[in-house]
Design a protein around this motif. Structure first.
Motif, PDB file in Angstrom:
ATOM      1  N   TYR A 274       1.834   0.795   0.330  1.00 43.14           N
ATOM      2  CA  TYR A 274       1.975   0.936   1.781  1.00 43.14           C
ATOM      3  C   TYR A 274       1.124   2.101   2.288  1.00 43.14           C
TER       4      TYR A 274
ATOM      5  N   GLU B 156       7.842   6.150  -4.284  1.00 45.63           N
ATOM      6  CA  GLU B 156       6.540   6.827  -4.353  1.00 45.63           C
ATOM      7  C   GLU B 156       6.321   7.349  -5.763  1.00 45.63           C
TER       8      GLU B 156
ATOM      9  N   LYS C  61       9.464   4.083   6.523  1.00 45.35           N
ATOM     10  CA  LYS C  61       9.225   2.833   5.813  1.00 45.35           C
ATOM     11  C   LYS C  61       9.042   3.042   4.309  1.00 45.35           C
ATOM     12  N   VAL C  62       8.792   4.267   3.899  1.00 45.82           N
ATOM     13  CA  VAL C  62       8.571   4.548   2.481  1.00 45.82           C
ATOM     14  C   VAL C  62       9.892   4.454   1.730  1.00 45.82           C
ATOM     15  N   GLN C  63       9.934   3.601   0.695  1.00 41.68           N
ATOM     16  CA  GLN C  63      11.142   3.445  -0.117  1.00 41.68           C
ATOM     17  C   GLN C  63      10.953   3.959  -1.542  1.00 41.68           C
TER      18      GLN C  63
ATOM     19  N   ASP D 184       7.627   9.218   6.432  1.00 44.06           N
ATOM     20  CA  ASP D 184       7.559   7.889   7.026  1.00 44.06           C
ATOM     21  C   ASP D 184       8.809   7.107   6.620  1.00 44.06           C
TER      22      ASP D 184
ATOM     23  N   SER E 211       2.516   5.351  -2.089  1.00 42.16           N
ATOM     24  CA  SER E 211       3.815   5.106  -1.479  1.00 42.16           C
ATOM     25  C   SER E 211       3.993   3.606  -1.263  1.00 42.16           C
TER      26      SER E 211
ATOM     27  N   ASP F 200       6.617   0.354   0.396  1.00 40.03           N
ATOM     28  CA  ASP F 200       7.652   0.007   1.361  1.00 40.03           C
ATOM     29  C   ASP F 200       8.718  -0.882   0.730  1.00 40.03           C
ATOM     30  N   ARG F 201       8.904  -0.760  -0.575  1.00 42.93           N
ATOM     31  CA  ARG F 201       9.907  -1.506  -1.321  1.00 42.93           C
ATOM     32  C   ARG F 201      10.427  -0.634  -2.459  1.00 42.93           C
TER      33      ARG F 201
ATOM     34  N   TYR G 117       0.255   4.202   6.035  1.00 38.14           N
ATOM     35  CA  TYR G 117       1.266   4.962   6.769  1.00 38.14           C
ATOM     36  C   TYR G 117       1.163   4.689   8.288  1.00 38.14           C
ATOM     37  N   GLU G 118       2.319   4.560   8.921  1.00 34.56           N
ATOM     38  CA  GLU G 118       2.361   4.316  10.364  1.00 34.56           C
ATOM     39  C   GLU G 118       3.037   5.438  11.124  1.00 34.56           C
ATOM     40  N   SER G 119       3.614   6.402  10.407  1.00 35.97           N
ATOM     41  CA  SER G 119       4.312   7.496  11.077  1.00 35.97           C
ATOM     42  C   SER G 119       3.328   8.394  11.806  1.00 35.97           C
TER      43      SER G 119
END
Length: 572
Positions: free
Chosen positions: A248, A320, A316-318, A314, A338, A340-341, A268-270
């Motif tokens: 992600y 890393e 969405k990060v689950q 962020d 990182s 997102d799962r 990253y979207e944050s």
């Protein structure tokens, strides 16, 4: 190994080569290292891992970049390092050969599995055919019992018929039990094959990740040895890792004193990531990458195992993973991927990342070395300019104007990046060679005699000699040596014409003429901007438009008002 690779053994206790194709007996390796490094000392300090150096073989004139992989060995009480050295082109060829062998192995495995299933199918078909033959031989057809002749009488005939039917039933039951047992064996074998297939699939995916990682490493090594910007190469490797592992986001940073300066940030979207953060290392780690740097080890984080090592930038990060980048025993940086799962759903080969880390560490160390070298060059330029001002040959204002002119003109020409910075940095040094011209000639208030003018012309040669032959100073040397060459071939000292003159010298040529026209000299008055523009574009007794590169002249006319502003703001 390959065309010219070989293994070698270093005795770190006595600092000599025990096993080497042509350097056994403790010979000094430094004359063969193009940069004069103590290679044995560096190898013994590293002990295990990859080291890069520039090597000149005894039978070769030019050095070549080289890679060596080292492992430590204790043997007979000696502290040894065993290494394998390869040139990048050999490494690429060997890697390609290994890839071909891997493909051959997989073709063999798949063909064997296909043959195995074919044999199972043929065996099962044979047993079913045998059952059909058994039924046909006993003529066990619909209504066979009903068609027993009623005329049969007597116990002997009935007993014989009953026995015959009983035998048929027994054969059918036996055949059924055999088929059932075989079906059970087949089911168990199928389950075992499925398990092996899953294992092979996992191995194939791991092999694919390693193969892809090695491919990226080969490309990165080729890029660095080919002169590509180290940071740009590192960024390409990180983008490749993001795509390969479906990350992600990704981050790479360089360790600077007590902090991590983030150089690469992808995904990253944050909004917290809009400006790359600088992560502090003082007072203990405050992030996963900080922990990886301080512990010098791979660190994993999962949303289900939250701890205070991780700063969640962020939501969405689950999960890393952070890997330290170590070069010659020193942590030079860190990379992180990182996801997102959850980590349990991430298919990442940690070994593949650990394989990539030393290469990225070497690339970052090269970038760090380049930055330090650039700072030293800038310091050298400043000292030379200070010396020039002390001799009253150039003023601080003139040298500052020259730098600013260069930036404007380069931008108008489309020159970008490192070349623009180098031209702007070294343009003020164009007349540094006048330090070796006799002062009475340089400061003479009046026209020069022919002999004096010949000596004055030699300042371009003196400047090139002062700069030296270092490849890193090529732009500075070209500016000093060629800035009095004219595009039509009428300049000095070489009489070069057109694109025989390096671009940086063609740029400084016009800059030097413009500023000289604007300044007052012992032999002339100062001209206005409009007068200087007229002379450059139409010519006079000494300056002709044909002296300038037409492209450089057109770019100058686009930014000539900026030249006027620079002169007025930095007038002596």
């Amino acid at each position: 190994l390959g065309k010219s690779g070989y293994p070698f053994v270093i005795d770190c206790g006595e600092r000599k080569a025990l096993g080497h194709p042509f350097l056994e007996g403790g010979r000094d390796l430094r004359p063969f290292e193009a940069r004069g490094r103590d290679v044995i000392e560096e190898m013994c300090a590293l002990r295990e891992g990859t080291i890069e150096y520039s090597w000149r073989n005894p039978n070769e004139v030019e050095p070549r970049d080289k890679l060596a992989y080292l492992v430590p060995l204790r043997l007979g009480g000696k502290d040894l390092v065993v290494g394998i050295s390869l040139y990048p082109d050999d490494y690429v060829e060997l890697f390609r050969a290994a890839t071909v062998n891997n493909l051959r192995i997989w073709i063999f495995v798949l063909a064997s599995l296909g043959l195995f299933f074919a044999l199972i199918y043929l065996d099962l078909t044979g047993k079913i055919s045998a059952l059909v033959r058994l039924i046909r031989e006993t003529r066990l057809e619909e209504g066979v019992v009903g068609r027993i002749p009623k005329e049969l009488s007597g116990e002997d005939e009935l007993s014989e018929a009953a026995r015959a039917i009983s035998e048929i039933a027994s054969k059918l039951v036996g055949a059924y039990e055999e088929i059932e047992a075989y079906a059970g064996e087949t089911t168990a074998m199928n389950e075992q094959l499925m398990s092996q297939q899953e294992e092979l699939t996992g191995l194939y995916e791991a092999l694919s990740q390693r193969t892809s990682t090695l491919t990226s490493m080969v490309e990165a090594v080729s890029a660095v040895t080919g002169g590509m910007d180290p940071k740009g190469t590192a960024f390409s490797v990180m983008e490749g890792l993001m795509e390969r592992f479906g990350a992600y986001g990704a981050m790479m940073g360089m360790v600077r004193d007590d902090r991590i300066e983030v150089l690469f940030l992808g995904g990253y979207e944050s909004p917290l990531y809009e400006k790359p953060p600088s992560v502090s290392l003082s007072g203990g780690p405050r992030s996963l990458i900080g922990k990886a740097v301080l512990t010098r080890s791979v660190q994993l984080w999962d949303l289900g195992r939250f701890d205070n090592w991780y700063l969640l930038y962020d939501p969405k990060v689950q999960s890393e993973i952070a890997v330290p980048l170590i070069h010659l025993g020193r942590v030079v940086g860190v990379m992180a991927l990182s996801f997102d799962r959850p980590w349990s759903e991430v298919k990442v080969s940690v070994q593949a990342l650990e394989l990539t880390a030393p290469l990225l560490g070497s690339i970052l160390a090269s970038a760090e070395y380049a930055e330090k070298t650039e700072r030293l060059y800038k310091l050298l330029v400043e000292k030379l300019l200070d010396l020039s001002e002390l001799r009253d040959y150039e003023t601080t204002s003139h040298m500052r104007r020259t730098e600013l002119y260069a930036r404007k003109l380069c931008s108008a020409l489309g020159v970008r990046g490192d070349l623009l910075e180098e031209i702007a940095l070294y343009a003020p040094l164009h007349d540094i060679g006048k330090l070796r011209v006799p002062p009475d000639i340089v400061r003479k208030n009046g026209p020069l005699t022919p002999l004096e003018f010949e000596e004055m012309k030699r300042h371009v040669l003196y400047g090139a000699e002062i700069i030296g032959e270092a490849p890193e100073l090529r732009v500075a040397r070209n500016i000093c040596l060629y800035h009095h060459e004219n595009f039509d071939g009428s300049g000095y000292l070489g009489g070069l014409r057109g694109e025989e003159i390096p671009l940086e010298a063609r740029i400084v040529k016009l800059i030097d003429v413009y500023d000289a026209l604007r300044e007052e000299r012992p032999y002339k008055r100062a001209f206005s901007h409009e007068e200087a523009l007229e002379i450059i574009t139409r010519g006079d007794a000494r300056v002709r438009p044909e002296h300038f590169d037409p492209a450089v002249l057109r770019a100058f006319l686009e930014v000539e008002s900026a030249f006027e502003q620079i002169f007025e703001e930095h007038r002596d």
